[in-house]
Design an enzyme around this catalytic site. Structure first.
Site, PDB file in Angstrom:
ATOM      1  N   HIS A   1     -11.152 -22.025 -21.873  1.00 27.09           N
ATOM      2  CA  HIS A   1      -9.897 -22.761 -21.705  1.00 27.09           C
ATOM      3  C   HIS A   1     -10.144 -24.006 -20.862  1.00 27.09           C
ATOM      4  O   HIS A   1     -11.260 -24.249 -20.407  1.00 27.09           O
ATOM      5  CB  HIS A   1      -8.799 -21.886 -21.104  1.00 27.09           C
ATOM      6  CG  HIS A   1      -9.079 -21.378 -19.715  1.00 27.09           C
ATOM      7  ND1 HIS A   1     -10.012 -20.409 -19.433  1.00 27.09           N
ATOM      8  CD2 HIS A   1      -8.528 -21.703 -18.509  1.00 27.09           C
ATOM      9  CE1 HIS A   1     -10.033 -20.162 -18.133  1.00 27.09           C
ATOM     10  NE2 HIS A   1      -9.132 -20.936 -17.556  1.00 27.09           N
TER      11      HIS A   1
ATOM     12  N   HIS B   1     -13.541 -23.939 -15.401  1.00 26.47           N
ATOM     13  CA  HIS B   1     -14.191 -23.427 -16.607  1.00 26.47           C
ATOM     14  C   HIS B   1     -14.754 -24.539 -17.492  1.00 26.47           C
ATOM     15  O   HIS B   1     -15.587 -24.265 -18.362  1.00 26.47           O
ATOM     16  CB  HIS B   1     -13.210 -22.584 -17.421  1.00 26.47           C
ATOM     17  CG  HIS B   1     -12.819 -21.314 -16.728  1.00 26.47           C
ATOM     18  ND1 HIS B   1     -13.354 -20.092 -17.046  1.00 26.47           N
ATOM     19  CD2 HIS B   1     -11.957 -21.089 -15.705  1.00 26.47           C
ATOM     20  CE1 HIS B   1     -12.844 -19.163 -16.259  1.00 26.47           C
ATOM     21  NE2 HIS B   1     -11.989 -19.744 -15.433  1.00 26.47           N
TER      22      HIS B   1
ATOM     23  N   HIS C   1      -2.829 -16.316 -20.317  1.00 28.30           N
ATOM     24  CA  HIS C   1      -3.316 -17.154 -19.201  1.00 28.30           C
ATOM     25  C   HIS C   1      -2.755 -18.569 -19.274  1.00 28.30           C
ATOM     26  O   HIS C   1      -1.881 -18.925 -18.490  1.00 28.30           O
ATOM     27  CB  HIS C   1      -4.832 -17.157 -19.155  1.00 28.30           C
ATOM     28  CG  HIS C   1      -5.388 -17.875 -17.958  1.00 28.30           C
ATOM     29  ND1 HIS C   1      -5.178 -17.413 -16.670  1.00 28.30           N
ATOM     30  CD2 HIS C   1      -6.119 -19.007 -17.837  1.00 28.30           C
ATOM     31  CE1 HIS C   1      -5.769 -18.240 -15.824  1.00 28.30           C
ATOM     32  NE2 HIS C   1      -6.337 -19.213 -16.505  1.00 28.30           N
TER      33      HIS C   1
ATOM     34  N   ASP D   1     -10.567 -16.244 -18.301  1.00 30.13           N
ATOM     35  CA  ASP D   1      -9.366 -15.804 -17.581  1.00 30.13           C
ATOM     36  C   ASP D   1      -8.355 -15.290 -18.599  1.00 30.13           C
ATOM     37  O   ASP D   1      -8.189 -15.874 -19.675  1.00 30.13           O
ATOM     38  CB  ASP D   1      -8.755 -16.966 -16.790  1.00 30.13           C
ATOM     39  CG  ASP D   1      -9.673 -17.445 -15.674  1.00 30.13           C
ATOM     40  OD1 ASP D   1     -10.634 -16.730 -15.347  1.00 30.13           O
ATOM     41  OD2 ASP D   1      -9.427 -18.548 -15.141  1.00 30.13           O
TER      42      ASP D   1
ATOM     43  N   GLU E   1     -13.256 -11.282 -15.892  1.00 31.15           N
ATOM     44  CA  GLU E   1     -12.822 -11.852 -14.621  1.00 31.15           C
ATOM     45  C   GLU E   1     -12.256 -10.751 -13.725  1.00 31.15           C
ATOM     46  O   GLU E   1     -11.799  -9.708 -14.208  1.00 31.15           O
ATOM     47  CB  GLU E   1     -11.757 -12.926 -14.850  1.00 31.15           C
ATOM     48  CG  GLU E   1     -10.422 -12.396 -15.362  1.00 31.15           C
ATOM     49  CD  GLU E   1      -9.232 -13.055 -14.674  1.00 31.15           C
ATOM     50  OE1 GLU E   1      -9.234 -13.111 -13.420  1.00 31.15           O
ATOM     51  OE2 GLU E   1      -8.312 -13.490 -15.388  1.00 31.15           O
TER      52      GLU E   1
ATOM     53  N   HIS F   1     -15.933 -13.986 -11.331  1.00 33.65           N
ATOM     54  CA  HIS F   1     -14.674 -14.673 -11.000  1.00 33.65           C
ATOM     55  C   HIS F   1     -13.823 -13.819 -10.057  1.00 33.65           C
ATOM     56  O   HIS F   1     -12.661 -13.521 -10.327  1.00 33.65           O
ATOM     57  CB  HIS F   1     -13.904 -14.975 -12.289  1.00 33.65           C
ATOM     58  CG  HIS F   1     -12.930 -16.124 -12.171  1.00 33.65           C
ATOM     59  ND1 HIS F   1     -11.714 -16.004 -11.538  1.00 33.65           N
ATOM     60  CD2 HIS F   1     -12.983 -17.387 -12.624  1.00 33.65           C
ATOM     61  CE1 HIS F   1     -11.056 -17.141 -11.617  1.00 33.65           C
ATOM     62  NE2 HIS F   1     -11.818 -18.015 -12.273  1.00 33.65           N
TER      63      HIS F   1
END
Length: 641
Positions: free
Chosen positions: A67, A72, A160, A181, A206, A418
């Site tokens: 994403h 990221h 997310h 995520d 994550e 993460h």
């Protein structure tokens, strides 16, 4: 073959997500993020660990971006345009619309401007961002993409933020999922993560909220609205530092609806530029939103905010209450930091932090307690008299969501990234104890390896096939027991032998063909098994050994033979017991190739709590051998013969 995970970022920390996975010879980089809390070499992943020579095209099969958040994707233009990677890059699309590919340049350019505005050295240019995006291939949800003839990838909806995806990758019979995520519960503008059930060797997930179980979403919304309303009713200003995409839209929907119901006239502002532009994409990419937003789209677009307006800098010190969404989140720089400097010294104002803040940012300092002063640098200190309100509106899943996903997918191994080390340790222990799955939390630059499932397609020879179709009876008789009945068995399939010759395809042969291949007329396969029996168990079922004051292996074997004589009659030889081809002896070789690890303790001299016994036999006595071994193990477990 093995799967290796090299963690270049987000190892025992939040930020700079980057994991390089080697899966049956293919190498994939998942995410290429930057760290919001650092301005030195720690900002980007250490790409030299991928290739010392800098030849990243040969070192990597592809790069996958889950994403558009900077932790990221923030290092991607640097990796492609400065470091020189020109290989495949994949991001999401849906219905001919490209959320991550469309929104990523906005985030990257906003970050670049913040860096330059802070006087930092420019890491990449706007032209670098555009050139980087030209190299991206868009991926639809659940579309299987053939990266090359062996490697496949597939994207799944992650919730997310708009366009966020989990990615599945397989090569041969090895398979894994990297979540990026994700959120396992829907919110006001996005749905919950969705993924198929499948057999996985590794799940990389994550763990931002590894120990947090969130309370009711509605209770959190009420608390947020109450705090904001109280501040503006008393004439104060509310700063909501948030990233332009995701949480900003969630909270704008919430506030806009509340303002309508309460008939409030206090202005709500977006910081000019990026966020207003991002809202246009949300209006267009409606298919990535929640079902509720899609259902009402025909009558009203949820992102057409009636009470939200663009903010002008001239209003920064204007009198009167207001609510302002300012980027970036975490107050790590940019306009949110500028507004913080102006509004923090007033007791009437409110700073509300709706999500996670990385260590090193102003937001993290505010969340760590109620500071009276915040040092921005060695020359700048801000008086903090305003109210600080922290509330979890994070689009990350909580501990329950992580456990639910791991349980649903049931991989052989789990890797946590993460997240913060102490919390990851607690989650790791839960996954091991409650789900029985091996779990790891490597630090940055560490590598973890796992064996991968490897199935081999093999041809079968005509001789083997014929032998499998034709009866191959064997007549077995216990030579020790004269009155034992004759046993007839048919083991046609088990007579096949898997032959693997260099440069040739794997083949299943009949055993006679193997002799021809080896150029010999006779060959015999012998089996071995070495296991431990505990002395306390032996003494319980063999009271006679209590009388043995000095360890005597011949005497111990004789006593053992007496116990077994009713079931299996064996000949007592010097140092062993034998029947047919089966031979049992006490093993003194600590490196015995037949030894079963974890099958007890002992060193064969009677001085420790266990004694190892080594067994050898030919294929003809397979059943006899396992019968004797089972009898011995029953003794060790306390089962009376």
């Amino acid at each position: 073959m093995a799967i290796e995970c090299l963690v270049l970022g987000a190892g025992q920390e939040v930020g700079k997500s980057c994991v390089v996975v080697s899966i049956n010879g293919k190498r994939i980089m998942f995410d290429c993020g930057m760290h919001m809390g650092y301005a030195d070499h720690r900002r980007y992943p250490d790409f030299s660990l991928i290739s010392k020579s800098g030849d990243f095209d040969d070192a990597l099969s592809c790069v996958i971006i889950t994403h558009f958040h900077l932790d990221h994707i923030g290092a991607l233009p640097y990796f492609t345009e400065v470091c020189g990677y020109n290989g495949p890059i994949y991001m999401t699309l849906t219905f001919l619309q490209y959320p991550t590919k469309a929104l990523a340049p906005l985030m990257l350019e906003d970050y670049r401007k913040v860096m330059v505005g802070r006087g930092e050295e420019e890491q990449f240019t706007y032209e670098n961002i555009l050139d980087c995006m030209k190299k991206v291939t868009a991926v639809d949800l659940k579309q299987t993409v053939q990266v090359d003839k062996d490697l496949q990838i597939r994207a799944y909806y992650a919730g997310h933020v708009l366009g966020a995806a989990m990615f599945y990758a397989s090569m041969g019979d090895a398979a894994m999922v990297y979540t990026g995520d994700y959120n396992m519960t829907p919110d006001r503008h996005l749905g919950a993560a969705q993924i198929d059930r499948m057999q996985l060797d590794v799940l990389i997930t994550e763990s931002t909220y590894a120990t947090t179980i969130r309370d009711s979403k509605y209770a959190r919304e009420r608390e947020f609205l109450k705090a904001v309303h109280k501040c503006v009713a008393n004439g104060g200003k509310v700063l909501i530092p948030t990233f332009a995409l995701g949480r900003a839209q969630e909270l704008c929907i919430l506030l806009d609806d509340y303002w309508e119901r309460m008939n409030l006239k206090v202005p709500i502002y977006f910081s000019a530029g990026l966020t207003m532009q991002a809202n246009l994409y949300y209006k267009v990419l409606i298919n990535w939103t929640s079902q509720k937003v899609k259902d009402t789209y025909a009558t009203r677009n949820a992102f057409d905010f009636k009470n939200v307006h663009s903010f002008d800098r001239s209003l920064l010190d204007a009198p009167g209450p207001c609510v302002l969404f300012a980027t970036p989140g975490m107050i790590s720089g940019g306009f949110s930091l500028e507004v913080f400097k102006h509004w923090a010294p007033s007791e009437a104002n409110l700073i509300t932090l709706p999500g996670y803040c990385v260590a090193g940012t102003v937001g993290h300092k505010l969340m760590s307690g109620k500071p009276t002063k915040v040092d921005l640098d060695k020359d700048t200190q801000i008086d903090v008299r305003c109210q600080i309100h922290q509330l979890s509106f994070s689009p990350h899943t909580d501990a329950k969501g992580i456990m639910d996903l791991v349980k649903f997918l049931s991989p052989k191994h789990v890797v946590l990234v993460h997240g913060e080390k102490p919390k990851m340790d607690l989650l790791k222990a839960r996954i091991k104890s409650e789900l029985g799955i091996q779990c790891y939390d490597p630090a940055n630059t560490e590598t973890v390896s796992f064996p991968s499932t490897q199935f081999v397609k093999a041809d079968a020879s005509n001789t083997f096939i014929r032998s499998s179709l034709t009866p191959n009876f064997k007549f077995l008789k216990d030579e020790v027991k004269a009155m034992a009945p004759l046993e007839v068995c048919d083991e046609r399939v088990t007579e096949g032998i898997l032959a693997m010759e260099k440069g040739q395809k794997v083949k299943i042969l009949h055993q006679d063909e193997l002799l021809t291949m080896l150029g010999t007329e006779k060959a015999e396969v012998e089996f071995g098994y070495c296991f431990a029996l505990h002395i306390c168990s032996l003494k319980r079922v063999l009271p006679a050994i209590e009388e043995i004051s000095v360890f005597d292996e011949n005497l111990l074997l004789s006593v053992l033979n007496m116990k077994l004589s009713n079931e299996v009659g064996m000949q007592d030889r010097v140092g062993s017991l034998e029947v047919n081809s089966f031979r049992l002896s006490i093993c003194k070789n600590d490196k015995c190739p037949h030894r079963r690890n974890g099958d007890g303790d002992g060193n064969g001299d009677g001085s420790s709590e266990g004694i190892y016994f080594c067994c050898n036999w030919s294929n003809l006595d397979m059943k006899l051998a396992w019968r004797v071994i089972s009898l011995l193990k029953n003794m060790d477990s306390g089962v009376d013969l």
